[in-house]
Scaffold this motif. Structure first.
Motif, short mmCIF file in Angstrom:
data_model
loop_
_atom_site.label_atom_id
_atom_site.label_comp_id
_atom_site.label_asym_id
_atom_site.label_seq_id
_atom_site.Cartn_x
_atom_site.Cartn_y
_atom_site.Cartn_z
N TRP A 111 -5.75 -4.83 45.17
CA TRP A 111 -6.90 -4.46 44.34
C TRP A 111 -7.94 -5.57 44.23
O TRP A 111 -9.04 -5.35 43.73
CB TRP A 111 -6.44 -4.03 42.95
N LEU A 112 -7.61 -6.76 44.73
CA LEU A 112 -8.58 -7.86 44.72
C LEU A 112 -9.07 -8.21 46.13
O LEU A 112 -9.68 -9.26 46.32
CB LEU A 112 -7.96 -9.09 44.07
N ASN A 113 -8.83 -7.35 47.10
CA ASN A 113 -9.33 -7.59 48.45
C ASN A 113 -10.86 -7.58 48.47
O ASN A 113 -11.50 -6.69 47.91
CB ASN A 113 -8.80 -6.53 49.42
N ASP A 114 -11.43 -8.58 49.16
CA ASP A 114 -12.88 -8.72 49.31
C ASP A 114 -13.60 -8.92 47.98
O ASP A 114 -14.81 -8.69 47.89
CB ASP A 114 -13.48 -7.51 50.05
N VAL A 115 -12.88 -9.34 46.95
CA VAL A 115 -13.47 -9.59 45.64
C VAL A 115 -13.59 -11.09 45.42
O VAL A 115 -12.60 -11.82 45.55
CB VAL A 115 -12.63 -8.96 44.51
N ALA A 116 -14.79 -11.56 45.13
CA ALA A 116 -15.02 -12.95 44.74
C ALA A 116 -15.46 -12.94 43.28
O ALA A 116 -16.30 -12.13 42.88
CB ALA A 116 -16.07 -13.61 45.61
N LEU A 117 -14.88 -13.82 42.49
CA LEU A 117 -15.12 -13.85 41.05
C LEU A 117 -15.97 -15.06 40.66
O LEU A 117 -16.06 -16.04 41.41
CB LEU A 117 -13.80 -13.90 40.29
N ARG A 118 -16.57 -14.95 39.51
CA ARG A 118 -17.21 -16.13 38.92
C ARG A 118 -16.21 -16.95 38.12
O ARG A 118 -16.33 -18.17 38.04
CB ARG A 118 -18.37 -15.70 38.03
N ASP A 119 -15.23 -16.27 37.50
CA ASP A 119 -14.21 -16.97 36.73
C ASP A 119 -13.02 -16.05 36.53
O ASP A 119 -13.15 -14.82 36.55
CB ASP A 119 -14.76 -17.43 35.38
N LEU A 120 -11.85 -16.65 36.34
CA LEU A 120 -10.61 -15.93 36.08
C LEU A 120 -9.84 -16.67 35.00
O LEU A 120 -9.68 -17.89 35.07
CB LEU A 120 -9.77 -15.83 37.35
N ALA A 121 -9.37 -15.94 33.99
CA ALA A 121 -8.62 -16.55 32.89
C ALA A 121 -7.38 -15.71 32.61
O ALA A 121 -7.45 -14.49 32.48
CB ALA A 121 -9.49 -16.64 31.63
N LEU A 122 -6.22 -16.39 32.51
CA LEU A 122 -4.94 -15.73 32.27
C LEU A 122 -4.35 -16.28 30.98
O LEU A 122 -4.27 -17.50 30.79
CB LEU A 122 -3.97 -16.00 33.43
N HIS A 123 -3.92 -15.37 30.10
CA HIS A 123 -3.30 -15.80 28.85
C HIS A 123 -1.90 -15.21 28.76
O HIS A 123 -1.38 -14.66 29.75
CB HIS A 123 -4.15 -15.41 27.64
N GLU A 124 -1.30 -15.28 27.59
CA GLU A 124 0.10 -14.87 27.45
C GLU A 124 0.30 -13.38 27.67
O GLU A 124 1.22 -12.97 28.38
CB GLU A 124 0.63 -15.29 26.08
N ASP A 125 -0.53 -12.54 27.06
CA ASP A 125 -0.35 -11.09 27.21
C ASP A 125 -1.63 -10.36 27.55
O ASP A 125 -1.68 -9.14 27.51
CB ASP A 125 0.26 -10.49 25.94
N HIS A 126 -2.68 -11.08 27.88
CA HIS A 126 -3.92 -10.44 28.33
C HIS A 126 -4.65 -11.37 29.28
O HIS A 126 -4.40 -12.59 29.30
CB HIS A 126 -4.82 -10.06 27.14
N ALA A 127 -5.51 -10.78 30.10
CA ALA A 127 -6.25 -11.55 31.10
C ALA A 127 -7.65 -10.98 31.22
O ALA A 127 -7.93 -9.85 30.80
CB ALA A 127 -5.53 -11.51 32.44
N ALA A 128 -8.53 -11.77 31.82
CA ALA A 128 -9.92 -11.33 31.99
C ALA A 128 -10.52 -12.07 33.17
O ALA A 128 -10.06 -13.16 33.56
CB ALA A 128 -10.75 -11.58 30.73
N CYS A 129 -11.55 -11.48 33.75
CA CYS A 129 -12.26 -12.12 34.85
C CYS A 129 -13.73 -11.71 34.79
O CYS A 129 -14.11 -10.77 34.09
CB CYS A 129 -11.65 -11.75 36.20
N VAL A 130 -14.53 -12.45 35.53
CA VAL A 130 -15.96 -12.13 35.68
C VAL A 130 -16.20 -11.87 37.16
O VAL A 130 -15.93 -12.73 38.00
CB VAL A 130 -16.85 -13.29 35.20
N ASP A 131 -16.69 -10.69 37.49
CA ASP A 131 -16.91 -10.38 38.90
C ASP A 131 -18.24 -10.96 39.37
O ASP A 131 -18.93 -11.66 38.63
CB ASP A 131 -16.82 -8.87 39.15
#
Length: 556
Positions: A111-131
């Protein structure tokens, strides 16, 4: 990869079955034996068999509903591929895999093929990214209890976000224009009871996501804006383009260790915190009494509007800073000249103040003396401060006396009970920064300058749970990744569960060294599957979470 002798037996049974049906019994045994011998010979010449190798990991199925339906590009050599490994607890690494899955070696989710992000953050039970478009996506069981058919959800859009920071129940997003947004980490608390619509934006869709903006207490100068944010467990630090340092409480525990830095030298109480901790008024700071008085206040800190004001740290007014970093309950600020100030929790020695300061709490920003035993003629300056949990890393540049060549080294201090100090030491309290020998002081020969030069450290990422990833950046080639520290969830990516107390190279699927690249991407897609850029420069970067790690493509 098949597992040892058992895998060979599976291969043998697979080869033997069909021939029993097609060959007479009299010659079947002889022919089958020949086939088995040939198969085993071919397999041994083309495949390395490891007795302790893990079973192969099956990629998840492509979800065409949320991803926009673009076809899989896994077979293309120029595909941008994100790698993840470690615990998928709460579906933080991949929302399309069960939370019980543990990925022992670097694995590429489709699901992340050919995807470049501005930022990625991983926490204990939730995560977020900026496409690539600057939109924020969230996932994980802490965000919402969802089925495996659901992917990340776009939440904050149209704000041109460039940086993310996560706490236990908050998401902080910094936009390119310098605005800091805050939204709840839980999807159920993001829904507005009544969508907001304004008369001058009658052509746009009404706002359905509840978020707030953090504003500075003091006015900014011409062109001044926020350029960096860093979140700890209970507090947030922010830096402006002119080098001013601000902090903001996330909840009532934001200053239990003085990590907000609001104390003046003349104040004794470590509870000089914004008025938001005592009432619903956020426009002033006041000195509270003892912790019992602070805890007895009725202020509700569960909402995102608990405090929406960023306060300039009084003792740092007039002092230009180049970087701010937040540990779990500690704070750090680095000047442009390479000096470091630290304050907050220090019971594990995570501030690196040495034996001169034995207090568990430092409420006043104090200078960290890096390597005081060196010659006074040698110059030492800090290039970067990294922090995670109760572990801290200082990347320093040292110029020895009477020597023009500079040496780049990594110093670690704090809670190294899992081996996170990186020097074959297991200690729960390291008060003086300790040199990580394996990746410190490395040099190479530069053909262009015909001189030796140091190999710098590109980035250091320290997880809240005690493992570390670091990348080197030699002039002669790609950047390799080293990992050490805690490994109970296979977060080091070596397929084993034992911790490592010294940096070890991370290996890829072919058991070669994992080398991070920089290249011009053929195309970059957002998380909806739409092409948003072609021929753009991208590079691989590292990110760590609680018991997990990732290497993702980032826009340059």
């Amino acid at each position: 990869m098949l597992k040892g002798a058992r895998g060979i037996r599976r291969l043998h049974r697979a080869a033997r079955g069909p021939y029993r049906k097609l060959i007479p019994n009299q010659i079947g045994l002889l022919t089958a034996s020949s086939v088995l011998a040939a198969s085993a010979l071919w397999y041994s010449q083309h495949t390395t068999i490891h007795n302790d190798a893990p079973l192969p990991f099956t990629p998840e199925k492509k979800n065409l509903e949320w991803s926009g339906g673009f076809p899989s590009t896994q077979n293309k050599t120029d595909t941008l591929t994100t790698l993840v490994w470690g615990s998928n607890r709460a579906s933080v690494l991949s929302p399309l895999l069960p939370g019980s899955v543990t990925i022992k070696k670097p694995f590429a989710p489709d699901w992340l093929n050919d995807v470049a992000l501005r930022d990625l953050a991983l926490h204990e039970d939730h995560a977020a990214c900026v496409d690539a478009r600057g939109d924020v996506y969230q996932w994980g069981e802490g965000y919402a209890s969802r089925t495996l058919e659901d992917g990340p959800t776009r939440t904050l859009s149209g704000k041109d976000i460039i940086k993310l920071q996560l706490s236990n129940n908050r998401v902080f997003a910094l936009s390119k224009s310098g605005t800091i947004y805050i939204l709840d980490a839980n999807a159920s608390k993001q829904v507005l009871d009544k969508p907001i619509s304004t008369w001058w934006k009658f052509w746009a869709s009404p706002q359905r996501l509840d978020f707030a903006q953090l504003t500075p207490q003091t006015a900014f100068g011409w062109g001044e804006k926020f350029t960096s944010i860093s979140a700890g467990r209970d507090h947030l630090l922010a830096l402006t383009s002119t080098g001013r340092t601000f902090s903001c409480p996330i909840n009532k525990n934001a200053n239990v260790c003085g990590q907000l830095g609001f104390n003046a030298p003349s104040l004794v109480s470590p509870y000089n915190v914004p008025k938001s901790l005592a009432s619903s008024s956020y426009d002033a700071a006041t000195s509270l009494g003892p912790a019992t008085d602070r805890d007895s206040q009725d202020s509700d800190d569960s909402g995102i509007r608990f405090c929406t004001t960023l306060y300039e740290i009084p003792i740092l007014k007039g002092v230009e800073m180049a970087q701010v970093t937040a540990g779990a309950r500690s704070s750090f600020a680095r000047t442009p000249s390479g000096k470091v100030l630290a304050w907050g929790a220090n019971e594990h020695g995570q501030l690196g103040l040495g034996t001169t300061s034995i207090s568990d709490v430092i409420t006043i920003p104090s200078e960290v003396v890096l390597w005081p035993t060196r010659s006074q003629q040698a110059t030492t300056r800090c290039l970067d401060v990294s922090a995670g949990g109760d572990l801290t890393g200082y990347t320093i540049e040292r110029t020895p006396a009477n020597d023009e060549a500079t040496i780049v080294e990594l110093l670690m201090c704090g809670d190294g009970q899992w081996g996170g100090l990186g020097n074959n030491v297991y200690s729960s309290a390291q008060v003086s920064p300790l040199r990580v020998k394996t990746i410190s002081g490395l040099v190479e020969y530069n053909d262009a300058t015909r001189r030796r030069q140091s190999i710098p450290l590109r980035s250091i990422s320290i997880s809240p749970t005690g493992h570390v990833l670091a990348t080197l950046e030699p002039v002669s080639g790609d950047r390799d990744v080293h990992a050490w520290g805690r490994n109970q969830d296979y977060e080091l990516g070596n397929g084993k569960k034992a911790g490592v107390s010294s940096p070890m190279p991370v290996v890829d699927a072919s058991n070669g060294r994992l080398l991070l690249q920089r290249k011009r991407a053929r195309e970059v897609r957002d998380l909806e599957g739409r092409i948003c850029a072609r021929g753009i420069e991208v590079e691989q970067d590292i990110a760590v979470g609680c018991g997990c790690s990732s290497v993702y493509w980032r826009l340059v």
